[in-house]
Design a protein around this motif. Structure first.
Motif, PDB file in Angstrom:
ATOM      1  N   ALA A 155      -1.289 -45.328 -23.149  1.00 24.86           N
ATOM      2  CA  ALA A 155      -2.510 -44.747 -22.286  1.00 24.86           C
ATOM      3  C   ALA A 155      -3.620 -44.228 -23.116  1.00 24.86           C
ATOM      4  O   ALA A 155      -4.873 -44.321 -22.731  1.00 24.86           O
ATOM      5  CB  ALA A 155      -1.586 -43.528 -21.437  1.00 24.86           C
ATOM      6  N   ALA A 156      -3.360 -43.759 -24.427  1.00 27.92           N
ATOM      7  CA  ALA A 156      -4.384 -43.310 -25.400  1.00 27.92           C
ATOM      8  C   ALA A 156      -5.155 -44.451 -25.897  1.00 27.92           C
ATOM      9  O   ALA A 156      -6.318 -44.330 -26.280  1.00 27.92           O
ATOM     10  CB  ALA A 156      -3.799 -42.495 -26.246  1.00 27.92           C
ATOM     11  N   THR A 157      -4.523 -45.764 -25.934  1.00 29.21           N
ATOM     12  CA  THR A 157      -5.176 -46.698 -26.704  1.00 29.21           C
ATOM     13  C   THR A 157      -6.196 -47.625 -25.815  1.00 29.21           C
ATOM     14  O   THR A 157      -7.136 -47.894 -26.308  1.00 29.21           O
ATOM     15  CB  THR A 157      -4.203 -47.812 -27.092  1.00 29.21           C
ATOM     16  OG1 THR A 157      -3.243 -47.048 -27.942  1.00 29.21           O
ATOM     17  CG2 THR A 157      -4.781 -49.000 -27.922  1.00 29.21           C
ATOM     18  N   TRP A 158      -6.072 -47.729 -24.654  1.00 28.49           N
ATOM     19  CA  TRP A 158      -6.682 -48.445 -23.577  1.00 28.49           C
ATOM     20  C   TRP A 158      -7.530 -47.685 -22.444  1.00 28.49           C
ATOM     21  O   TRP A 158      -6.915 -46.830 -21.984  1.00 28.49           O
ATOM     22  CB  TRP A 158      -5.971 -49.711 -23.029  1.00 28.49           C
ATOM     23  CG  TRP A 158      -5.201 -50.345 -23.943  1.00 28.49           C
ATOM     24  CD1 TRP A 158      -3.692 -50.114 -24.465  1.00 28.49           C
ATOM     25  CD2 TRP A 158      -5.350 -51.545 -24.935  1.00 28.49           C
ATOM     26  NE1 TRP A 158      -3.543 -51.002 -25.427  1.00 28.49           N
ATOM     27  CE2 TRP A 158      -4.516 -51.929 -25.759  1.00 28.49           C
ATOM     28  CE3 TRP A 158      -6.728 -52.068 -24.915  1.00 28.49           C
ATOM     29  CZ2 TRP A 158      -4.762 -52.694 -26.697  1.00 28.49           C
ATOM     30  CZ3 TRP A 158      -7.057 -52.982 -25.893  1.00 28.49           C
ATOM     31  CH2 TRP A 158      -5.974 -53.369 -26.838  1.00 28.49           C
ATOM     32  N   HIS A 159      -8.676 -47.958 -22.381  1.00 27.56           N
ATOM     33  CA  HIS A 159      -9.252 -47.514 -21.194  1.00 27.56           C
ATOM     34  C   HIS A 159      -8.945 -48.201 -19.887  1.00 27.56           C
ATOM     35  O   HIS A 159      -8.469 -47.448 -18.960  1.00 27.56           O
ATOM     36  CB  HIS A 159     -10.856 -47.901 -21.170  1.00 27.56           C
ATOM     37  CG  HIS A 159     -11.498 -47.547 -19.978  1.00 27.56           C
ATOM     38  ND1 HIS A 159     -11.939 -46.423 -19.614  1.00 27.56           N
ATOM     39  CD2 HIS A 159     -11.879 -48.364 -18.932  1.00 27.56           C
ATOM     40  CE1 HIS A 159     -12.854 -46.653 -18.587  1.00 27.56           C
ATOM     41  NE2 HIS A 159     -12.612 -47.753 -17.976  1.00 27.56           N
TER      42      HIS A 159
END
Lengths: 406, 260
Positions: free
Chosen positions: B149-153
């Motif tokens: 979740a933190a990696t991808w928009h």
């Protein structure tokens, strides 16, 4: 055969709703959930149980685990130090300070030499590879954990056996330019060394080094294969045969006056498997180095493919980390645990029979390590189990003399 | 006609490095982050239209072997110093993404006369906040769902493990092992690098995915402030990998800065 009693001092008093909701009961559970007043009672109760073992002539061992409901012994040297003074008769095994997670093995050697002196030579040193949630708590790099493990053992051994002034160590993982401990160990050249490991590669190394090889809750097949890897490595290296005294097995053990009481006690020990092993994927299967890259297809896919990668449940092939072994252990009933040789429970006769059946299945061992108190077992129940085992089972195990195995 | 991305190998100090190459023109070395650039990534093709892109896989990543005991940033910096020499270009530019941004900043400091321009994309490598505030999400110690979740928009850009072949998953896992060796401690940064950044001479563009939850845009702004004359730009609707999530906007920024 010798017996070694232990309690990991678990802290089961956390609301089930909290442990059910948490993705891990180790490493990340907040310590506000652990009441230090209750912890104090537990420490004192268990130290009294160790003292009872001493009175009854059963050896003791002390483990180490960090930051979880499974164990309050985050500091093995502290508890080992107490045992070193309080045990007046029996031998003490530290199994052990998690050396690959400690930055300075020389300090560990210093602590162990002190313990050996306090015990006037009744001390034994155990090494545990560690991993999983312990990595998170220690901040140590996981991929080369095993390299550090062996280098730390080398440095500890060198430290304990050097008596002619400072020496220098500039290894890959540890540098210590001036090593000279006072005192050295009481036993010469050094206290007996144990290592707990199940995978064939490190089992072979334990064999070549002639250490006492302990398998923890691995069941008959995994244990037999690890012992065989140990012996095969010695044969291949042209080393002499060893006796059953080089092998140890750790299981949950509870002896009652009746079969029902024994199994009821054994069922309480299963808390260790059913509740305290839960850990989040980042602490086990996704932890770098925990499983070899070839195992990745089975780790990452949510839907298994036919013939995809290696079967990760096959601990004996050496591809499964201890965490995979742990997953197999969660959710067992007492009967299943007894069938799998990870719980010996019942009357003294019945427990003796179960131990000896296991002994025959794995090709013999000289040391039984008892996981003797866990979960919600009370102090009184624990003491009763210790008394019955020491008086009714241990004398019969002592009759089992070491035999050469090769 | 679209430019072709080809894979070849360059031997550096005995390491057979896997290298993606695309396009012709001004040479640009792309240093990847937690994973190598996928060979079919659109941004490679877009950059290749105007630049000569050279994108090696770090040892232990993709198809590049990692020699025994090769396990820290010291090794990587020597390797890339050697690679830059071997490429034979008097000057080249660097693009460093994420972990590769740390390497790119270090190389810009080590080889000031060779580095034409520097692009740092959601780059790691420095300590910004106080000692109790981690700047970079601990991808090893955090639940994989949170890391994703933190990696991808848009999580639809995340790799689909179920669709990946065995060899790809094995390479992914190998990469994580190598990354954990290079970046475990101190976690993904060099405590002294922030003090040195003001010595960077190369004109620098700092690009950041606006939704990056691995390392926030404010970290990129702090990095840009430390590098003399650096420009900072955000890319909307992108997380830690704007080159994957917004390849056109990313390529526009990079080509606008490098291909002049």
């Amino acid at each position: 055969m010798d017996a070694w009693w232990q309690c990991e001092i678990p802290y089961p008093f956390v609301d089930k709703a909290i442990t059910d909701a948490a993705d891990s009961v180790r490493a990340s559970l907040p310590n506000r959930l652990c009441d230090p007043k209750v912890a104090a009672d537990l420490f004192h109760e268990v130290l009294d149980e160790f003292a009872l073992c001493d009175e009854l002539g059963m050896n003791v061992l002390c483990i180490e685990h960090h930051a979880g409901i499974n164990s309050l012994i985050g500091s093995n040297p502290m508890i080992t130090g107490i045992l070193a003074r309080q045990m007046r008769n029996v031998r003490v095994l530290s199994l052990g300070t998690l050396i690959s997670l400690r930055p300075d093995p020389v300090r560990v050697a210093e602590e162990y030499a002190t313990a050996d002196c306090l015990l006037r030579g009744r001390f034994e040193i155990g090494f545990v590879k560690s991993g999983g949630t312990e990595i998170a708590s220690s901040n140590m790099q996981p991929v080369n954990n095993e390299e550090r493990f062996w280098e730390a053992i080398d440095l500890i051994k060198k430290t304990l056996t050097s008596h002619d002034g400072p020496f220098s160590w500039e290894g890959k993982h540890y540098t210590h330019r001036h090593v000279n401990i006072w005192p050295g160990p009481y036993q010469l050249p050094h206290p007996r060394m144990w290592a707990a490991t199940g995978d064939p590669r490190s089992a072979a190394e334990v064999g070549r080094r002639g250490m006492t090889h302990v398998l923890v809750l691995r069941g008959p097949e995994g244990t037999k294969k690890a012992y065989e890897a140990h012996r095969a490595a010695r044969r291949e290296a042209g080393l002499p045969k060893v006796t059953t005294d080089n092998f140890a097995y750790a299981a949950m053990v509870y002896v009652g006056e009746t079969e029902e009481e024994g199994i009821e006690g054994g069922t309480k020990l299963l808390w260790f498997l059913n509740t305290s092993l839960k850990s989040a994927p980042q602490y086990n299967k996704f932890l770098p180095g925990a499983a070899p890259p070839q195992a990745a297809p089975g780790l990452y896919r949510t839907k298994p493919r036919a013939a995809a990668g290696l079967a990760l449940t096959d601990a004996e092939k050496g591809v499964a980390p201890a965490s995979q072994n742990a997953q197999k252990l969660m959710g067992l009933t007492a009967q299943e645990a007894m069938q799998q040789g990870i719980l010996f429970a019942g009357t003294p006769d019945s427990v003796h029979r179960q131990i000896m059946e296991f002994y025959d299945k794995v090709g013999g061992f000289g040391h039984l390590c008892l996981i003797g108190r866990s979960g919600y077992m009370t102090h009184e129940e624990s003491k009763k189990g210790i008394r019955l085992f020491s008086k009714e089972v241990l004398p019969r195990l002592r009759e089992v003399a070491p035999v050469e195995v090769g | 006609m679209p430019t072709e991305t080809i894979t070849n190998r360059i031997a550096i100090h005995g390491i057979e490095m896997e290298v993606l190459r695309s396009g012709a023109g001004a040479p640009v070395l792309f240093l990847h982050g937690f994973q190598p650039a996928p060979p079919r990534a659109r941004f490679l093709e877009l950059l290749g239209r105007r630049l000569q892109l050279i994108a090696p896989s770090h040892p232990g990543f993709g198809g590049t072997p990692r020699p025994k005991d090769f396990e820290n940033v010291y090794d990587l910096l020597h390797l890339y110093t050697q690679l830059i020499e071997a490429l034979g270009q008097p000057r080249l530019s660097l693009i460093g993404s994420s972990f590769g941004g740390w390497l790119a900043a270090e190389l810009a400091l080590r080889m000031p006369s060779r580095i034409e321009r520097l692009v740092l994309v959601d780059a790691l490598g420095i300590k910004v906040s106080d000692r109790e505030t981690p700047d970079i999400l601990d991808i090893f110690n955090t639940h994989p769902d949170k890391v994703r979740a933190a990696t991808w928009h848009d999580p639809r850009h995340a790799p689909d493990y179920d669709a990946m072949e065995d060899a790809e998953l094995i390479a992914l896992h190998r990469s994580r092992e190598a990354l954990s060796l290079y970046g475990w401690h101190p976690y993904m940064h060099q405590p002294r690098l922030a003090w040195w950044l003001p010595a960077i001479k190369a004109p620098t563009l700092v690009l950041w995915g606006e939704s990056d939850g691995i390392v926030k845009p404010s970290y990129g702004e702090a990095m840009a402030r430390l590098i003399p004359g650096a420009r900072f730009a955000r890319i909307a609707a992108a997380g830690h990998h704007p080159e994957i999530e917004q390849p056109d906007a990313f390529a526009d920024h990079v080509i606008g800065f490098l291909a002049r």
